[in-house]
Design an enzyme around this catalytic site. Structure first.
Site, PDB file in Angstrom:
ATOM      1  N   MET B  75      17.406 -13.905  15.193  1.00 40.72           N
ATOM      2  CA  MET B  75      16.660 -12.659  15.411  1.00 40.72           C
ATOM      3  C   MET B  75      17.123 -11.593  14.420  1.00 40.72           C
ATOM      4  SD  MET B  75      16.553 -12.647  19.578  1.00 40.72           S
ATOM      5  CE  MET B  75      18.295 -12.369  19.821  1.00 40.72           C
ATOM      6  N   ASP B  76      16.718 -11.751  13.195  1.00 38.89           N
ATOM      7  CA  ASP B  76      17.225 -10.910  12.109  1.00 38.89           C
ATOM      8  C   ASP B  76      16.276  -9.745  11.824  1.00 38.89           C
ATOM      9  OD1 ASP B  76      18.394 -11.707   8.717  1.00 38.89           O
ATOM     10  OD2 ASP B  76      19.001 -10.192  10.175  1.00 38.89           O
ATOM     11  N   GLY B  77      16.863  -8.607  11.448  1.00 39.26           N
ATOM     12  CA  GLY B  77      16.034  -7.516  10.943  1.00 39.26           C
ATOM     13  C   GLY B  77      15.836  -6.350  11.889  1.00 39.26           C
TER      14      GLY B  77
END
Lengths: 293, 349
Positions: B75-77
């Protein structure tokens, strides 16, 4: 005819000059230390070009030589290629035999005077469970490793009969065996009072560095870029441990079609993320030290 | 009056606590936080609205037989999403939480059995800067736990995630805790006071993998409760990876195996892939190897997440940041998965 050959040579030299100029520009930024290749798509290439079965692997060899040449010209020190997986033994026996024969022929070719190995001072390592190879290939591989043992400029790691899970199992087995032997030795050597036993226990506990020491790939640093041709985006049990922070790139070109532009794109992308990844690597190293993994 | 920066940080977390609870004593001013996210709307659709059917029809282009059984997500960003909107990072995590709710909902509807989410790597822990003079004190059942020396954003995110298990909304099942009272103190002032009560079951099992020793004791207690209560649920297994490192997982598996060797239960020559699988932290899930890994925000790397388990996993890299990852993006990933030809190194299928 002479004129055509002359024109070809001129064209070839011009391309080389242009390429070296391009590499000079790239070298203004950071250059990856270690690039790995999964040479995927040979069979699909053969189907596409209506070649006979197995000929795709032969067609892939010049592409490999070109990529090695470009990488060494660029200044990459370590290159790893996934030549043959343990899983590939599940393929048709004729195909497996064809690939084994091809590998033997090409390994013997590496030792010739004009080969890339001598041109760039490449030390060759064969990485994997070599016991699974047939004898002629294993003998050729061992001979190549011995013959290039004194080369120090660059390293070429060829993964044959390799999977990452096999490498990790092998590493754990060796680490456990080593610690078991150390424990037996310390039991024999001294009387064990509470404090010494506790210290011995800590020393004997397996740590991350022990596992890394016993990895087949322990001779090279972790890769900076992993390039898999043919557009498939998966690792296929290749360098799982080592590719924790590696840039993954999967051009859609089949392996025999891979070229300079794909390498340049990968290096540019690497340069774009380099400072951030360096910070992460440093932080990760400090965390590991703190945890004394 | 609370300092500005911690106020913004905390309010987005408090919103998730306050929908059915008492009014806050803290100001709930959040700059530029859209109404959609306040109301739990994700990408134009209300996340979690309605009772999902056990197996909904699949969107066009997907086939049940070619759906992955285990999906893993990095779950990047979240922070970049917030920064792009001029919002504090905490807003990014809050939006990320809503996105997670949406994806969990979709997994339940489409019959995906296991969803592993990579919340934080062990590489992500950041010591707070000395000039950030905020300490959070959590009182649960009269016991006082002080959260110091840890990243507040990550802790807040996890508190929201697992505390939703104690409320009658959200992504994970609830259970009756009676009058468990949680009081959050901010620099000694009462910032939040909430009573948790239970209802609803969504038949989702929740597990945590990773090094939970770095988390505050209160959060560890919360997680244990949730794991214990949900262990028999079977619709979806949600595995949350916190302070997880793929290499660390292999090292700890190796250490467990080494103990067995030391006690002469097995010899070094008996060590094989199956033995290692059993000792990995992912053995809590029936399907420990993801079929599909999705990483958002365009970063093309694994970041030390799930190394052993990703041997044959199809990787999908989405350009959008995690808070923007919604149903269309998930469908695109699943369609890409459907088109992949997986032969595991052997014959062409």
């Amino acid at each position: 005819m002479d004129l055509e050959m002359g024109e070809d040579r001129f064209f070839g030299s011009s391309l080389t000059i242009l390429r070296r100029f391009l590499f000079r520009i790239l070298a203004v930024g950071p250059i990856p230390n270690h690039i790995t290749f999964i040479m995927d798509g040979n069979r699909r290439y053969a189907k596409k070009q209506n070649l006979e079965q197995g000929a795709g692997h032969k067609a892939g060899f010049p592409a490999l030589m070109s990529m090695l040449k470009y990488c060494y010209e660029l200044g990459v020190k370590f290159i790893t290629v996934y030549a043959f997986s343990i899983d590939n033994f599940k393929r048709r026996p004729e195909e497996v035999q064809y690939v084994m024969d091809l590998m033997q022929e090409k390994i013997e070719g590496l030792l010739k005077e004009e080969s890339i190995v001598n041109q760039y001072g490449v030390r060759v390592y064969f990485v994997g469970n070599l016991k699974l190879l047939n004898e002629p290939v294993r003998v050729a591989a061992e001979k190549a490793m011995l013959a290039t043992a004194n080369n120090t400029s660059t390293l070429l790691l060829i993964c044959v009969a390799y999977t990452s899970s096999d490498e990790i199992v092998h590493s754990i087995q060796n680490s456990c065996q080593e610690k078991w032997d150390e424990m037996q030795a310390s039991k024999v050597n001294g009387a064990c009072n509470g404090e010494i036993c506790k210290q011995e226990k800590e020393r004997c506990a397996i740590k991350l560095v022990d596992l890394e020491k016993h990895m087949y790939m322990g001779v090279a640093p972790d890769p900076d870029i992993l390039i898999r041709s043919s557009g498939e985006m998966r690792l296929s049990n290749f360098l799982l441990w080592q590719s924790a922070n590696c840039l993954l790139y999967s051009p859609s070109a089949l392996w025999p079609e891979i070229g300079l532009r794909h390498l340049v794109w990968a290096v540019l992308n690497f340069q774009r993320n380099h400072s951030y990844l360096e910070k992460k690597k440093k932080h990760s190293y400090l965390e590991k030290k703190k945890k004394q993994l | 009056m609370l300092p500005n920066a911690p106020n913004r940080l905390l309010t987005s977390v408090f919103i998730s606590f306050t929908r059915t609870s008492r009014p806050l004593r803290v100001s709930t001013r959040e700059p530029n936080f859209t109404e959609e996210y306040r109301n739990g709307v994700v990408n134009g659709r209300v996340a979690g609205a309605g009772a999902p059917a056990r197996e909904d029809p699949l969107p066009e282009g997907l086939r049940r037989e070619s759906m992955p059984r285990h999906v893993a997500v990095i779950m990047d960003g979240n922070r970049r999403w917030a920064r792009a909107r001029g919002l504090p990072a905490a807003s990014g995590y809050e939006a990320g939480l809503r996105s997670l709710r949406g994806v969990v909902e979709l997994c339940c509807r489409w019959g995906i059995r296991v969803l592993t989410v990579f919340a934080f790597s062990s590489d992500n822990w950041v010591r707070p800067k000395p000039n950030v003079g905020v300490s959070l004190t959590l009182l649960i059942d009269g016991c006082c736990f002080v959260l110091v020396g840890l990243s507040k954003l990550e802790v807040d995110f996890l508190m929201s995630l697992f505390a939703r298990a104690l409320r009658n909304e959200g992504i994970i099942p609830m259970f009756d805790l009676g009058a468990l009272q949680a009081i959050l103190l901010l620099n000694g002032n009462i910032a939040y006071n909430h009573d948790f009560h239970a209802s609803n079951r969504r038949d989702i099992r929740v597990s945590l993998i990773g090094d939970s020793t770095k988390l505050p004791k209160a959060l560890q207690k919360l997680i244990e409760s949730v794991e214990e209560t949900t262990k028999n649920n079977s619709r979806l297994h949600l595995v949350v990876a916190v302070s997880y490192s793929g290499q660390y997982d292999i090292v700890q598996a190796c250490q467990s195996i080494a103990l067995k060797v030391k006690d002469a239960l097995i010899g070094p020559e008996d060590i094989n892939e199956f033995l290692i699988e059993k000792e990995l932290q992912t053995n809590c899930a029936q399907l420990s190897h993801p079929d599909l890994l999705i990483r958002t925000s365009g970063e093309l790397r694994l970041s030390n997440f799930f190394l052993w388990q990703l041997a044959y996993t199809e990787l999908f890299f989405a350009e959008s940041h995690w808070p923007d990852f919604g149903e269309p993006d998930f469908i695109e990933a699943l369609r890409s998965f459907r088109q992949r030809q997986r032969w595991y190194g052997g014959q062409d299928p």
